[in-house]
Each structure stands twice: as structure tokens, then as C-alpha cells.
Design an enzyme around this catalytic site. Structure first.
Site, short mmCIF file in Angstrom:
data_model
loop_
_atom_site.label_atom_id
_atom_site.label_comp_id
_atom_site.label_asym_id
_atom_site.label_seq_id
_atom_site.Cartn_x
_atom_site.Cartn_y
_atom_site.Cartn_z
N HIS A 57 40.85 15.49 19.21
CA HIS A 57 41.04 16.84 18.21
C HIS A 57 42.54 17.13 18.66
CE1 HIS A 57 40.08 19.06 22.03
NE2 HIS A 57 38.97 18.51 22.15
N HIS A 102 43.60 17.23 22.47
CA HIS A 102 43.36 15.96 23.10
C HIS A 102 45.29 15.38 22.76
CE1 HIS A 102 39.31 15.12 22.71
NE2 HIS A 102 39.60 15.21 24.36
#
Ligand code: PAF
Length: 283
Positions: free
Chosen positions: A34, A37
Site C-alpha cells: 500500500h 510501503h
């Protein structure tokens, strides 16, 4: 985007990079990426000429009743996302590639103190599994730096400690938590929430903010603040594991010499175990 599934394949590429004088950043993940990250990849790319994202759902860090089997595995979507933010390589090994001698007899990295408090108390063995896999990833990739989210604050401190105490030549860096507009910290586990639970979930963060405001106003009754926070989470339908005000550098209870505070919490909401933490000033 090249995906190396074997250590040999990865090493061929990273050895070539090092010979050309490139500097390497590692972003260890369990995939299902997501924007939190991707923020780690962006931070990595600002400091290094090459970046590797590892994607490995590590069985060693899951308890017997936890979500290892159901943890979302989305490699092709992850590869697209990683390519979009300009990472250079994905390392996505199998369990057999990482633990060829089996998991039960594998060397483990154990941290007597840091691994056993807060989340470690509620997830026995979890941080030994994290420390072991991350040290392996450091040895496999041999990066100059590695980037981790502050959402997992205890994990970050533990990995910095491993690196320091075991003289691992990797600079472990933390990147601030990325949040949804309503304040909920982004996590792959948020998708376990139903629509109704998702509307309640930001209360975890607002509860921490309420405690931070009281601390900044001079309140030092940590236990009372923690108990009130737990009560308001329970009232909203959470099953809290803990809310704790701690020394941000050691995760011990704050003392007179504490400079920075960190408020940390973990709570179950339906099928999801959510964690969050924020820094706090002490008046
Ligand atoms: O934070 C995570 O996703 C994992 O604990 C990590 C650091 C990738 C180790 O498996």
C-alpha cells in the site's frame, strides 16, 4: 520489473551493482503493498542509486493461530506498484529458498528484552521470527541501508538494536507512518475490517492523540491515561491488547531521564489486530 526468486539470481544482480559502485537500499515487506510501503521505496530511492523490495510472508513470525495462510499474497499487483515508484528489483523467495533446512531447526535471533514486551507479550516468538528473517535478508542482499515503517515502532527499534549489537553494517532507518484521510494507519490487515468496523478503526489513533494532548499539558499519570484509553476503545467495540506510554528510545516505562515519549497501542477489531503509535512531548 525483474523478480528474483532465488538467492543466486538476486546475488548476480547485486554483485554487479556493487562492482559498478552503486549503493543499495533494501525495503523488506510481506507484500500486499500500500502507499505506506511505497513511501519506504521513495525514501530508499532518495538516498541510494539502487533499491530492492523483498516480498516474503515469513512463517517464522506468525503464531499457530495467526493469519499466515490467509495473509494476502498479491505479487503481480505488487510488482506493478513497485515498478511505478521506480524500484529496481523485487526479491520474492519461496519458504524453501529461505529455510532450506526446515523452520524448526533454524538458527533464531533472540532479543531477551525488546522482543518480549508490548506486542511481544501478546505474540510470543513473533519478534524472534522478524529478527531472524530480517538478518537473513540483510545477509542475502547486503544493502547499505534498510527502510522500515514507524507504524511498527517496536519492530523498528528491535531491528536497530540487532544491527547495532551484532555489528551488522546496514543502516536501519525509520519512515513516518502513512495514514488514511481519517487518521487510520495504513496496514495490509485493514482489509480484514468490515465496512462498519472501518468507520470505527480511526478511534485507535484519536485515542493516542487524546493521551498525547494530556501529556503535553503536563499530565504524568500514565496509568490513568492508559486505563481511560483502554476504556474508550472497549466502549467502541475494540478488544485492546494494550495502550502504553513508554520511553521512545528504550520502550521502558518513562523515567526522570526520559527525553522522548512514545504512546503505543494494539487492539483487535473484528478479525483485524490493529497497531499504532505516536510520539509525544512531555511538558
Ligand atoms: O513489517 C513487516 O512487513 C515484516 O515484519 C518484515 C519486516 C518484512 C519482516 O518479515
Amino acid at each position: 520489473m525483474h523478480i528474483a526468486h532465488s538467492i543466486d539470481d538476486l546475488r548476480k544482480i547485486t554483485t554487479g551493482w556493487k562492482q559498478q559502485g552503486e549503493t543499495i537500499a533494501l525495503v523488506p515487506t510481506m507484500g500486499n503493498l500500500h502507499s505506506g510501503h511505497l513511501q519506504l521505496v521513495k525514501a530508499a530511492r532518495e538516498q541510494h542509486t539502487k533499491s530492492v523490495v523483498s516480498i516474503f510472508v515469513n512463517p517464522l513470525q506468525f503464531g499457530p493461530d495467526e493469519d499466515f495462510d490467509s495473509y494476502p499474497r498479491t505479487l503481480s499487483a505488487d510488482a506493478e506498484a513497485v515498478a511505478d515508484v521506480g524500484a529496481d528489483l523485487i526479491f520474492a523467495p519461496s519458504v524453501a529458498e529461505m529455510y532450506p533446512d526446515g523452520q524448526d531447526t533454524h538458527v533464531e535471533v533472540k532479543l531477551p528484552y525488546l522482543a518480549n514486551l508490548l506486542c511481544g507479550e501478546h505474540r510470543p516468538g513473533h519478534f524472534d521470527g522478524v529478527g531472524t528473517v530480517v538478518l537473513k535478508l540483510f545477509n542475502i542482499v547486503q544493502p547499505h541501508s534498510a527502510f522500515f515503517g514507524e507504524k511498527d515502532f517496536q519492530q523498528l527499534l528491535l531491528l536497530k538494536t540487532i544491527s547495532r549489537q551484532l555489528n551488522v553494517p546496514v543502516d536501519v532507518q525509520g519512515v513516518p507512518t502513512v495514514r488514511a484521510d481519517d487518521g487510520l494507519a495504513l496496514s495490509s490487515r485493514n482489509q480484514y475490517l468490515t465496512a462498519a468496523e472501518r468507520t470505527i478503526a480511526p478511534l485507535l489513533q484519536t485515542t493516542l492523540q487524546t493521551i498525547a494532548t494530556a501529556l503535553a499539558a503536563g499530565n504524568r499519570n500514565y496509568a490513568e491515561l492508559e486505563t481511560a484509553g483502554i476504556a474508550s476503545l472497549r466502549k467502541a467495540g475494540f478488544e485492546p491488547d494494550y495502550i502504553q506510554v513508554r520511553d521512545a528510545d528504550t520502550l521502558a516505562a518513562p523515567s526522570d531521564t526520559t527525553h522522548h515519549l512514545r504512546i503505543l497501542a494494539a487492539a483487535r477489531l473484528g478479525g483485524a489486530r490493529l497497531i499504532d503509535n505516536i510520539g509525544a512531548a512531555r511538558a
